[in-house]
Design a protein around this motif. Structure first.
Motif, PDB file in Angstrom:
ATOM      1  N   SER A 168       0.830  -1.205   0.000  1.00  0.00           N
ATOM      2  CA  SER A 168       0.000   0.000   0.000  1.00  0.00           C
ATOM      3  C   SER A 168       0.865   1.255   0.000  1.00  0.00           C
ATOM      4  O   SER A 168       0.509   2.270  -0.608  1.00  0.00           O
ATOM      5  N   ARG A 169       2.015   1.188   0.677  1.00  0.00           N
ATOM      6  CA  ARG A 169       2.925   2.340   0.668  1.00  0.00           C
ATOM      7  C   ARG A 169       3.524   2.548  -0.721  1.00  0.00           C
ATOM      8  O   ARG A 169       3.663   3.680  -1.193  1.00  0.00           O
ATOM      9  N   VAL A 170       3.894   1.465  -1.370  1.00  0.00           N
ATOM     10  CA  VAL A 170       4.460   1.554  -2.717  1.00  0.00           C
ATOM     11  C   VAL A 170       3.437   2.117  -3.697  1.00  0.00           C
ATOM     12  O   VAL A 170       3.758   2.905  -4.589  1.00  0.00           O
ATOM     13  N   LEU A 171       2.170   1.726  -3.513  1.00  0.00           N
ATOM     14  CA  LEU A 171       1.101   2.192  -4.399  1.00  0.00           C
ATOM     15  C   LEU A 171       0.583   3.566  -4.012  1.00  0.00           C
ATOM     16  O   LEU A 171      -0.386   4.057  -4.595  1.00  0.00           O
ATOM     17  N   ALA A 172       1.224   4.177  -2.994  1.00  0.00           N
ATOM     18  CA  ALA A 172       0.860   5.524  -2.540  1.00  0.00           C
ATOM     19  C   ALA A 172      -0.595   5.602  -2.111  1.00  0.00           C
ATOM     20  O   ALA A 172      -1.271   6.612  -2.315  1.00  0.00           O
ATOM     21  N   SER A 173      -1.088   4.526  -1.535  1.00  0.00           N
ATOM     22  CA  SER A 173      -2.471   4.503  -1.046  1.00  0.00           C
ATOM     23  C   SER A 173      -2.498   3.712   0.253  1.00  0.00           C
ATOM     24  O   SER A 173      -3.029   2.612   0.321  1.00  0.00           O
ATOM     25  N   SER A 174      -1.892   4.291   1.280  1.00  0.00           N
ATOM     26  CA  SER A 174      -1.674   3.575   2.535  1.00  0.00           C
ATOM     27  C   SER A 174      -2.996   3.119   3.149  1.00  0.00           C
ATOM     28  O   SER A 174      -3.945   3.892   3.263  1.00  0.00           O
ATOM     29  N   VAL A 175      -3.035   1.856   3.547  1.00  0.00           N
ATOM     30  CA  VAL A 175      -4.217   1.328   4.215  1.00  0.00           C
ATOM     31  C   VAL A 175      -4.224   1.774   5.666  1.00  0.00           C
ATOM     32  O   VAL A 175      -3.180   2.033   6.268  1.00  0.00           O
ATOM     33  N   THR A 176      -5.409   1.846   6.245  1.00  0.00           N
ATOM     34  CA  THR A 176      -5.539   2.136   7.666  1.00  0.00           C
ATOM     35  C   THR A 176      -5.273   0.853   8.455  1.00  0.00           C
ATOM     36  O   THR A 176      -5.266  -0.239   7.887  1.00  0.00           O
ATOM     37  N   PRO A 177      -5.066   0.957   9.761  1.00  0.00           N
ATOM     38  CA  PRO A 177      -4.868  -0.267  10.551  1.00  0.00           C
ATOM     39  C   PRO A 177      -6.024  -1.250  10.408  1.00  0.00           C
ATOM     40  O   PRO A 177      -5.807  -2.463  10.315  1.00  0.00           O
ATOM     41  N   GLN A 178      -7.249  -0.717  10.397  1.00  0.00           N
ATOM     42  CA  GLN A 178      -8.404  -1.603  10.298  1.00  0.00           C
ATOM     43  C   GLN A 178      -8.490  -2.256   8.921  1.00  0.00           C
ATOM     44  O   GLN A 178      -8.871  -3.425   8.788  1.00  0.00           O
ATOM     45  N   GLU A 179      -8.121  -1.512   7.876  1.00  0.00           N
ATOM     46  CA  GLU A 179      -8.076  -2.108   6.546  1.00  0.00           C
ATOM     47  C   GLU A 179      -7.004  -3.190   6.477  1.00  0.00           C
ATOM     48  O   GLU A 179      -7.187  -4.223   5.820  1.00  0.00           O
ATOM     49  N   ASN A 180      -5.895  -2.974   7.149  1.00  0.00           N
ATOM     50  CA  ASN A 180      -4.825  -3.960   7.154  1.00  0.00           C
ATOM     51  C   ASN A 180      -5.285  -5.271   7.785  1.00  0.00           C
ATOM     52  O   ASN A 180      -4.882  -6.355   7.363  1.00  0.00           O
ATOM     53  N   VAL A 181      -6.150  -5.181   8.795  1.00  0.00           N
ATOM     54  CA  VAL A 181      -6.722  -6.387   9.395  1.00  0.00           C
ATOM     55  C   VAL A 181      -7.538  -7.150   8.351  1.00  0.00           C
ATOM     56  O   VAL A 181      -7.456  -8.380   8.246  1.00  0.00           O
ATOM     57  N   VAL A 182      -8.328  -6.424   7.573  1.00  0.00           N
ATOM     58  CA  VAL A 182      -9.136  -7.065   6.531  1.00  0.00           C
ATOM     59  C   VAL A 182      -8.246  -7.631   5.430  1.00  0.00           C
ATOM     60  O   VAL A 182      -8.532  -8.697   4.867  1.00  0.00           O
ATOM     61  N   VAL A 183      -7.156  -6.933   5.114  1.00  0.00           N
ATOM     62  CA  VAL A 183      -6.191  -7.447   4.134  1.00  0.00           C
ATOM     63  C   VAL A 183      -5.697  -8.824   4.549  1.00  0.00           C
ATOM     64  O   VAL A 183      -5.741  -9.788   3.775  1.00  0.00           O
ATOM     65  N   GLN A 184      -5.225  -8.941   5.802  1.00  0.00           N
ATOM     66  CA  GLN A 184      -4.669 -10.227   6.222  1.00  0.00           C
ATOM     67  C   GLN A 184      -5.752 -11.282   6.425  1.00  0.00           C
ATOM     68  O   GLN A 184      -5.522 -12.463   6.179  1.00  0.00           O
ATOM     69  N   THR A 185      -6.962 -10.877   6.828  1.00  0.00           N
ATOM     70  CA  THR A 185      -8.058 -11.837   6.953  1.00  0.00           C
ATOM     71  C   THR A 185      -8.412 -12.434   5.593  1.00  0.00           C
ATOM     72  O   THR A 185      -8.571 -13.653   5.446  1.00  0.00           O
ATOM     73  N   THR A 186      -8.532 -11.563   4.586  1.00  0.00           N
ATOM     74  CA  THR A 186      -8.853 -12.021   3.229  1.00  0.00           C
ATOM     75  C   THR A 186      -7.725 -12.875   2.661  1.00  0.00           C
ATOM     76  O   THR A 186      -7.972 -13.911   2.019  1.00  0.00           O
ATOM     77  N   ALA A 187      -6.475 -12.458   2.892  1.00  0.00           N
ATOM     78  CA  ALA A 187      -5.321 -13.196   2.380  1.00  0.00           C
ATOM     79  C   ALA A 187      -5.237 -14.594   2.994  1.00  0.00           C
ATOM     80  O   ALA A 187      -4.979 -15.575   2.292  1.00  0.00           O
ATOM     81  N   VAL A 188      -5.470 -14.689   4.291  1.00  0.00           N
ATOM     82  CA  VAL A 188      -5.413 -15.992   4.965  1.00  0.00           C
ATOM     83  C   VAL A 188      -6.511 -16.911   4.448  1.00  0.00           C
ATOM     84  O   VAL A 188      -6.277 -18.097   4.177  1.00  0.00           O
ATOM     85  N   ALA A 189      -7.728 -16.379   4.304  1.00  0.00           N
ATOM     86  CA  ALA A 189      -8.833 -17.194   3.793  1.00  0.00           C
ATOM     87  C   ALA A 189      -8.536 -17.695   2.384  1.00  0.00           C
ATOM     88  O   ALA A 189      -8.856 -18.843   2.033  1.00  0.00           O
ATOM     89  N   THR A 190      -7.907 -16.849   1.578  1.00  0.00           N
ATOM     90  CA  THR A 190      -7.567 -17.235   0.205  1.00  0.00           C
ATOM     91  C   THR A 190      -6.416 -18.224   0.175  1.00  0.00           C
ATOM     92  O   THR A 190      -6.410 -19.183  -0.609  1.00  0.00           O
ATOM     93  N   GLY A 191      -5.444 -18.016   1.040  1.00  0.00           N
ATOM     94  CA  GLY A 191      -4.213 -18.790   0.979  1.00  0.00           C
ATOM     95  C   GLY A 191      -4.269 -20.173   1.572  1.00  0.00           C
ATOM     96  O   GLY A 191      -3.439 -21.028   1.246  1.00  0.00           O
ATOM     97  N   THR A 192      -5.231 -20.443   2.468  1.00  0.00           N
ATOM     98  CA  THR A 192      -5.239 -21.728   3.184  1.00  0.00           C
ATOM     99  C   THR A 192      -6.270 -22.727   2.662  1.00  0.00           C
ATOM    100  O   THR A 192      -6.485 -23.767   3.278  1.00  0.00           O
ATOM    101  N   MET A 193      -6.887 -22.445   1.524  1.00  0.00           N
ATOM    102  CA  MET A 193      -7.899 -23.350   0.990  1.00  0.00           C
ATOM    103  C   MET A 193      -7.308 -24.707   0.605  1.00  0.00           C
ATOM    104  O   MET A 193      -8.010 -25.731   0.602  1.00  0.00           O
ATOM    105  N   ALA A 194      -6.014 -24.728   0.292  1.00  0.00           N
ATOM    106  CA  ALA A 194      -5.381 -26.005  -0.060  1.00  0.00           C
ATOM    107  C   ALA A 194      -5.538 -27.020   1.062  1.00  0.00           C
ATOM    108  O   ALA A 194      -5.734 -28.216   0.816  1.00  0.00           O
ATOM    109  N   LEU A 195      -5.462 -26.554   2.305  1.00  0.00           N
ATOM    110  CA  LEU A 195      -5.666 -27.445   3.449  1.00  0.00           C
ATOM    111  C   LEU A 195      -7.144 -27.582   3.778  1.00  0.00           C
ATOM    112  O   LEU A 195      -7.646 -28.689   4.000  1.00  0.00           O
ATOM    113  N   ALA A 196      -7.862 -26.454   3.814  1.00  0.00           N
ATOM    114  CA  ALA A 196      -9.263 -26.480   4.226  1.00  0.00           C
ATOM    115  C   ALA A 196     -10.110 -27.383   3.341  1.00  0.00           C
ATOM    116  O   ALA A 196     -10.994 -28.100   3.834  1.00  0.00           O
ATOM    117  N   ALA A 197      -9.859 -27.383   2.050  1.00  0.00           N
ATOM    118  CA  ALA A 197     -10.643 -28.215   1.127  1.00  0.00           C
ATOM    119  C   ALA A 197      -9.970 -29.549   0.816  1.00  0.00           C
ATOM    120  O   ALA A 197     -10.421 -30.271  -0.072  1.00  0.00           O
TER     121      ALA A 197
END
Length: 657
Positions: A63-92
């Protein structure tokens, strides 16, 4: 939450939207890379990573590189979405259950192999990917608000987000992160939280720029080495102890930066446990089984060789460790339920402690409808895919019911110990189905997969909700992120697995999918009770030993003893059996680097330096990124350039390997 941070965080969370488009898009981008990475490593070794801390860090830097810094709360959603996307290999179940179905045979299992088409695998994923998500919101108050369970990795991620965004430390007063091991699940699903337990980090522009450079360079170096190893396979299969030991006993060394990075993330205690397991399994039991004639086939043969023989001992260790570690969780759950029943009719102080407004919470009607719909539709889908010969509708409903109860246990275990024993919980479901649908291996595997999926999804979301609670993110926004990430990942993971099966033999030399054999071995054992010669004796001995070790570890953990981290992890020890020595040796190097770095940084009073975690993340992600490139090259028929040095026959992708 510390008093000096309440007003600031309260103001932030009331005035900031969390579920923004940019937060979700960033999470999906990061999660897609994690998804390919986890599928690649999961099929190789059974290891996947939640990577919540790394997702938050990468999201912040991007977000810093893209000059559109996320807020702390947005960062929580970033990692929540990333984890849900990234762990489907095990979950399914793409690293375990689905490959196991492809290993079935009529002689042993009474049914031919089941190879799911892209459409069927997609439907299976939809059937198991959601009901666990709906388990977390209704118990959030109990475990996070009222009991304030530690959820160490979730708390660590909150700490990192706080220091990145220069917020007060969000640590709960009763949280004690230093006593927890970084290993998160018995599939090797882990995060690192040992380096950010303090109050602040240097987040000057120059420091952030250095972090970004460290991530970029480590990723590029890892990617380059991995690409070279694709064309020259011997680079990742060095006969460190001689060609004979490599060829006959599978003792090679893979100097893969990604596995070194995994060792850094896991931490030294975990990698030491794995190394002990490697020595006992591959240097003692494997030769013993071979020379005594208990496993007469080639060492690497999963059916008649000693590699398949020691997997049974690994299975016994995993089951014993998981069951014993769950005992205090079950006892506390029963005690808490009894107390709630006796206190009915009195005012519940949980509502008084709720810090969120109704519009930021997930309504219970959503939970009821979502859970009911996902179970009913999932039952129909499973019946459509597998038919009555596979699993009958009433049995599917039973599987979901068992999975729901086990999901609650998974959440509590994760909150108290940072361990989500998803595989162990799946095996409990297998034990129940040995009675419910005896002699049905397919139903047994499906039931285990349903339980594993529920425990995985419920645990991941609750860990993320802990992060959100400490940072002031909207639980509803995180719920959206989890659903969007899971839905998106169903298509990504299913497509990736379908491409892998077309390009490679799975299980096969390049991707042995070791956890598939663990699932299938237990299902077969419950069906006919037949074990390889003498393996039963060693299973009993090692299961008993690690049940005692696990009991001591649980006792020391509850007493917050400092010796806890020195007690071997049964799950990590078993993974040392599960993987060939090449992977464990590389992880040991990473663990040693982590221990040395941590000691030196602490001696300099710089215990909060996250540089090593950044570099380790780049190592892991670099090989994950090139795995996509290698998959494309393989699909186009582009093979190795040279088999020089592959005379020991252990080089992946080489005709002689």
């Amino acid at each position: 939450m510390p008093e000096n941070g309440v007003d600031l965080l309260d103001g932030l969370k009331r005035s900031t939207r969390s579920a923004t488009v940019r937060a979700v898009v960033l999470g999906l981008l990061i999660g897609t890379l994690l998804c390919y990475t986890n599928l690649y490593f999961g099929l190789q070794t059974g290891w996947i990573s939640m990577m919540s801390l790394q997702s938050a860090l990468i999201g912040f830097l991007l977000s810093r590189v893209l000059a559109s810094s996320v807020t702390p709360q947005e960062n929580v959603v970033v990692q929540t979405t990333a984890v849900a996307t990234g762990t489907m290999a095990l979950a399914a179940g793409f690293v375990g259950i689905i490959p196991a179905l492809g290993l079935l045979n009529v002689a042993q299992d009474g049914t031919p192999p089941i190879h799911l088409s892209w459409t069927a695998a997609l439907a299976w994923s939809f059937a198991v990917a959601y009901y666990g998500v709906f388990m977390s919101p209704p118990i959030r108050k109990q475990v996070i608000i009222k009991e304030k369970l530690a959820f160490p990795s979730g708390t660590a991620t909150a700490q990192l987000i706080a220091v990145l965004h220069k917020l007060p430390s969000p640590t709960e007063p009763n949280a004690n992160l230093e006593e927890y091991s970084p290993l998160n699940t018995d599939e090797g699903h882990n995060d690192d939280h040992s380096v950010i337990a303090g109050e602040s980090l240097d987040q000057t522009p120059s420091h952030l720029s250095q972090s970004w450079r460290s991530l970029t360079w480590s990723l590029m170096v890892s990617a380059l080495i991995t690409l070279l190893a694709y064309f020259f396979p011997v680079l990742f299969s060095i006969p460190l102890f001689g060609a004979y030991l490599a060829r006959e006993w599978l003792w090679t060394f893979s100097p893969s930066l990604s596995y070194i990075g995994q060792g850094i993330i896991m931490g030294f205690p975990t990698t030491i446990s794995m190394t002990f397991g490697m020595i006992v399994g591959w240097a003692v039991l494997s030769p013993l089984a071979k020379f005594e004639g208990w496993a007469p086939g080639p060492v690497g043969d999963m059916s008649t060789g000693s590699r398949g023989w020691i997997l049974w001992v690994s299975l016994a260790i995993m089951c014993a460790d998981s069951i014993v570690s769950l005992v205090p969780v079950v006892m506390e759950f029963v005690t808490s339920a009894a107390q709630d029943l006796t206190s009915r009719g009195t005012k519940n102080d949980t509502d008084d402690l709720e810090v969120e407004t109704p519009e930021r919470l997930v309504p219970l009607r959503w939970v009821y409808w979502g859970f009911g719909t996902s179970v009913v539709l999932g039952t129909i889908v499973l019946w459509t895919i597998f038919g009555n010969e596979g699993i009958e509708p009433w049995a599917s409903l039973l599987g979901y019911a068992i999975g729901g109860v086990l999901s609650i246990l998974a959440v509590r275990a994760l909150g108290e110990t940072d361990l989500n024993p998803v595989s162990g919980l799946g095996k409990i479901s297998q034990l129940v189905f040995a009675v419910a649908q005896p002699s049905n291996v397919v139903a047994n595997l499906i039931a285990g997969g349903v339980a594993e999926a529920g425990a995985q999804q419920a645990g991941d979301l609750m860990q993320d909700l802990k992060t959100g609670h400490l940072i002031g993110a909207s639980p509803r926004a995180q719920f959206y992120g989890q659903l969007i990430g899971s839905t998106f990942s169903i298509f990504v993971t299913t497509t990736a697995y379908n491409i892998y099966t077309k390009a490679y033999e799975i299980p096969g030399p390049s991707f042995p999918a070791p956890t598939a054999y663990i699932w299938l071995n237990l299902a077969r054992l419950l069906r006919d009770g037949n074990l390889p010669e003498k393996s039963g004796f060693f299973m009993i001995v090692f299961a008993t030993a690690f049940a005692l070790v696990s009991a001591v570890k649980v006792y020391c953990t509850q007493g917050q003893s400092r010796i806890t981290k020195y007690i071997p992890s049964g799950v990590a020890f078993a993974i040392g059996f599960l993987n060939t020595p090449s992977f464990t040796l590389a992880r040991l190097i990473g663990g040693a680097i982590e221990a040395t770095w941590r000691t030196r940084q602490q001696s300099k009073g710089r215990g909060n330096d996250i540089t090593l975690v950044v570099i380790a993340s780049g190592f892991v992600l670099g090989e994950g990124l090139v795995s996509v490139v290698a998959l494309i090259l393989r699909s186009w028929g582009v093979g190795v350039s040279s088999c020089w040095g592959c005379g020991h026959g252990m080089c992946s992708g080489c005709p002689r390997g």
